[in-house]
Design a protein around this motif. Structure first.
Motif, PDB file in Angstrom:
ATOM      1  N   ILE A 132       0.845  -1.205   0.000  1.00 26.38           N
ATOM      2  CA  ILE A 132       0.000   0.000   0.000  1.00 26.38           C
ATOM      3  C   ILE A 132       0.877   1.251   0.000  1.00 26.38           C
ATOM      4  O   ILE A 132       0.674   2.180  -0.786  1.00 26.38           O
ATOM      5  CB  ILE A 132      -0.947  -0.003   1.229  1.00 26.38           C
ATOM      6  N   LEU A 133       1.904   1.259   0.864  1.00 37.55           N
ATOM      7  CA  LEU A 133       2.749   2.456   1.019  1.00 37.55           C
ATOM      8  C   LEU A 133       3.517   2.789  -0.256  1.00 37.55           C
ATOM      9  O   LEU A 133       3.767   3.965  -0.546  1.00 37.55           O
ATOM     10  CB  LEU A 133       3.736   2.253   2.179  1.00 37.55           C
ATOM     11  N   ALA A 134       3.860   1.749  -1.016  1.00 39.06           N
ATOM     12  CA  ALA A 134       4.643   1.962  -2.245  1.00 39.06           C
ATOM     13  C   ALA A 134       3.911   2.879  -3.217  1.00 39.06           C
ATOM     14  O   ALA A 134       4.542   3.517  -4.065  1.00 39.06           O
ATOM     15  CB  ALA A 134       4.928   0.618  -2.904  1.00 39.06           C
ATOM     16  N   SER A 170       6.316   9.729   1.775  1.00 42.87           N
ATOM     17  CA  SER A 170       7.391   8.807   2.133  1.00 42.87           C
ATOM     18  C   SER A 170       7.241   8.412   3.595  1.00 42.87           C
ATOM     19  O   SER A 170       6.685   9.179   4.389  1.00 42.87           O
ATOM     20  CB  SER A 170       8.753   9.486   1.971  1.00 42.87           C
ATOM     21  N   CYS A 171       7.731   7.237   3.950  1.00 37.01           N
ATOM     22  CA  CYS A 171       7.733   6.877   5.364  1.00 37.01           C
ATOM     23  C   CYS A 171       8.732   5.756   5.609  1.00 37.01           C
ATOM     24  O   CYS A 171       9.266   5.160   4.662  1.00 37.01           O
ATOM     25  CB  CYS A 171       6.347   6.477   5.837  1.00 37.01           C
ATOM     26  N   THR A 172       8.970   5.494   6.895  1.00 38.33           N
ATOM     27  CA  THR A 172       9.853   4.384   7.258  1.00 38.33           C
ATOM     28  C   THR A 172       9.082   3.461   8.170  1.00 38.33           C
ATOM     29  O   THR A 172       8.166   3.887   8.890  1.00 38.33           O
ATOM     30  CB  THR A 172      11.113   4.883   7.995  1.00 38.33           C
ATOM     31  N   ALA A 199       8.271   0.701  -7.656  1.00 43.67           N
ATOM     32  CA  ALA A 199       8.323   1.212  -6.280  1.00 43.67           C
ATOM     33  C   ALA A 199       9.730   1.643  -5.893  1.00 43.67           C
ATOM     34  O   ALA A 199      10.719   1.113  -6.381  1.00 43.67           O
ATOM     35  CB  ALA A 199       7.840   0.138  -5.307  1.00 43.67           C
ATOM     36  N   ASP A 200       9.764   2.638  -4.972  1.00 43.37           N
ATOM     37  CA  ASP A 200      11.031   3.110  -4.410  1.00 43.37           C
ATOM     38  C   ASP A 200      11.056   2.638  -2.954  1.00 43.37           C
ATOM     39  O   ASP A 200      10.522   3.294  -2.060  1.00 43.37           O
ATOM     40  CB  ASP A 200      11.053   4.646  -4.521  1.00 43.37           C
ATOM     41  N   ILE A 201      11.625   1.466  -2.749  1.00 44.18           N
ATOM     42  CA  ILE A 201      11.600   0.843  -1.414  1.00 44.18           C
ATOM     43  C   ILE A 201      12.974   0.251  -1.140  1.00 44.18           C
ATOM     44  O   ILE A 201      13.539  -0.416  -2.010  1.00 44.18           O
ATOM     45  CB  ILE A 201      10.486  -0.231  -1.326  1.00 44.18           C
ATOM     46  N   ILE A 254      10.281   3.766   2.409  1.00 47.39           N
ATOM     47  CA  ILE A 254       9.435   3.685   1.208  1.00 47.39           C
ATOM     48  C   ILE A 254       9.049   5.095   0.772  1.00 47.39           C
ATOM     49  O   ILE A 254       8.494   5.863   1.565  1.00 47.39           O
ATOM     50  CB  ILE A 254       8.160   2.837   1.490  1.00 47.39           C
ATOM     51  N   HIS A 255       9.384   5.430  -0.460  1.00 51.82           N
ATOM     52  CA  HIS A 255       8.954   6.712  -1.038  1.00 51.82           C
ATOM     53  C   HIS A 255       7.836   6.391  -2.024  1.00 51.82           C
ATOM     54  O   HIS A 255       8.094   5.772  -3.065  1.00 51.82           O
ATOM     55  CB  HIS A 255      10.115   7.408  -1.760  1.00 51.82           C
TER      56      HIS A 255
END
Ligand code: S3P
Length: 424
Positions: free
Chosen positions: A100-102, A107-109, A133-135, A148-149
């Motif tokens: 979901i976050l991707a 952005s989050c960690t 995705a940027d993970i 994850i951005h």
């Protein structure tokens, strides 16, 4: 906590909500429009970690005694958390939420406990990266903490090397937001709760054999979810009723989805006295009551496509195999090494301490059953399924069995010891 031999187990127990389904109901409700009402939600620490993560992303979730109520904000309604998301001990939270976050516009960690920081995340980083995705793993070791951005994703067809519902679900959830269609092909079919539940929430998702396919969604609609009892929790009582002499237990409200019912098939194969009663469908999931009685058991071979349907039950099946006459071979289960603990090594080491004839293999274990067990100090490695398995072993072993870190059962079954005590 100390366990000693008992003469019999009698009575009935009602099984708390399914962990996998409880997690998914929180996640899908949070990204849906309107209200989602979840009854028989599992109040285990893992599912509470999922609630906590979505609260940190601005979702109003009421955890009431009768139901959990989620005031969903829609697919684009999550907000950037101010702090790191804490997934605790939960692999399901980590992997599914990453999908979901991707796809978010922030952005989050995320990070969790010591065990989660050792569990492999390459298995989701790889397919999500293929979707754009940027993970990344912050320490560069393919484990949490993850950064994850959120960005735009595109659909893929992913041939997963592992039969893992967590990998499948992470990719399908990313696919909800991606451009074009997303498919996941598994070597064997893993649990299909994501596919069943997302369909109820309005997603365009379909399955054929071991392939699940999702099309992007513009909206999901909040639902009423009645969570069936967790067969992975019922498993301890199924085995206890079979191996403790003079026992008869009625286990009520057990989810028997065919992607989860491997333990029932294995018990029948081993000659166990088990009856499946009152089969019904609750919110799209098969549910039944189960009666087990003390049984004479014989060893068996467990491997291939049945493994994903009983992967979390293998620790307690190993205890069952110790009480069966003859050899039991468990194979094709290398995934056990990357669960909350290395469940091959931890089961084999602890069962050896109790006097079992057991040896570890690369992808499972071989048990020569029929030897009496004796009490020992059991290192649960803070793994809930190890603690519960050896609590049951302690009921048939001579002398005292001490479970170290016994309170880790709070992860999936906070009232486990109380429910067990009620049958004595
Ligand atoms: C789960 C899937 C399984 C299982 C875990 C819960 C899920 O893990 O072991 O307890 O809810 O999707 P894998 O998908 O990694 O096999």
């Amino acid at each position: 906590m100390i366990f000693t031999k008992i003469n019999s187990l009698k009575g009935k127990v009602s099984i708390p909500g399914d962990k996998s389904i409880s997690h998914r109901a929180i996640m899908f409700g949070s990204i849906s429009e309107g209200t989602t009402e979840i009854t028989n939600f599992l109040q285990g620490a893992d599912c509470l970690s999922t609630i906590d993560c979505f609260k940190k992303m601005g979702i109003d979730i009421e955890n009431r005694p009768d139901a959990v109520i989620i005031h969903g904000k829609g697919m684009r309604g999550l907000k950037a958390p101010d702090v790191m998301l804490d997934v605790g001990n939960s692999g399901t939270t980590t992997r599914l939420i990453s999908g979901i976050l991707a796809a978010q516009n922030f952005s989050c960690t995320l990070n969790g406990d010591e065990s989660i920081q050792k569990r492999p995340m390459r298995r989701i980083i790889k397919p999500l990266s293929m979707m754009g995705a940027d993970i990344k793993s912050i320490k560069g070791n393919d484990c949490a903490p993850l950064e994850i951005h959120g960005t735009n994703l595109h659909g893929i067809r992913y041939d997963s090397p592992v039969a893992s519902a967590q990998v499948k679900s992470a990719v399908l959830l990313a696919g909800l937001y991606a451009e074009g269609e997303t498919s996941v092909v598994e070597p064997y079919l893993s649990r299909n709760h994501t596919e069943l539940m997302l369909k109820c929430f309005g997603a365009d998702i379909s399955s054929k054999d071991t392939t699940a396919t999702i099309k992007p969604a513009s909206r999901l609609q909040g639902q009423k979810v009645i969570v069936p009892g967790d067969i992975s929790s019922a498993a301890y009582f199924i085995v206890a009723g079979l191996i403790v002499p003079d026992s008869e237990i009625l286990i009520e409200n057990v989810g028997i989805n065919p992607t989860r019912d491997g333990i029932i098939r294995v018990v029948k194969q081993m000659g166990g006295n088990i009856d499946i009663l009152n089969k019904r469908t609750v919110a799209g999931e098969a549910v039944a009551d189960i009666v087990v009685k003390s049984s004479n058991l014989t060893g068996t071979t467990i491997g291939g496509d049945i493994i994903p349907t009983l992967i979390d039950e293998i620790p307690i099946i190993a205890i069952l195999a110790c009480m069966a006459e003859g050899k039991t071979i468990i194979k094709d289960a290398a995934e056990l090494k990357v669960k909350e603990s290395n469940r091959i090594d931890v089961m084999v080491d602890n069962l050896k301490k109790m006097g079992a004839d057991i040896q570890a293999t690369d992808d499972g274990m071989i048990i020569n059953g029929g030897k009496a067990l004796h009490g020992a100090a059991i290192a649960s490695n803070a793994d809930h399924r190890i603690a519960m398995s050896f609590a049951i072993a302690g009921l048939i072993a001579d002398g005292e069995t001490e479970i170290i870190d016994a309170e880790c059962v709070r992860i999936s079954y906070p009232d486990f010891y109380k429910d067990l005590e009620s049958l004595v």
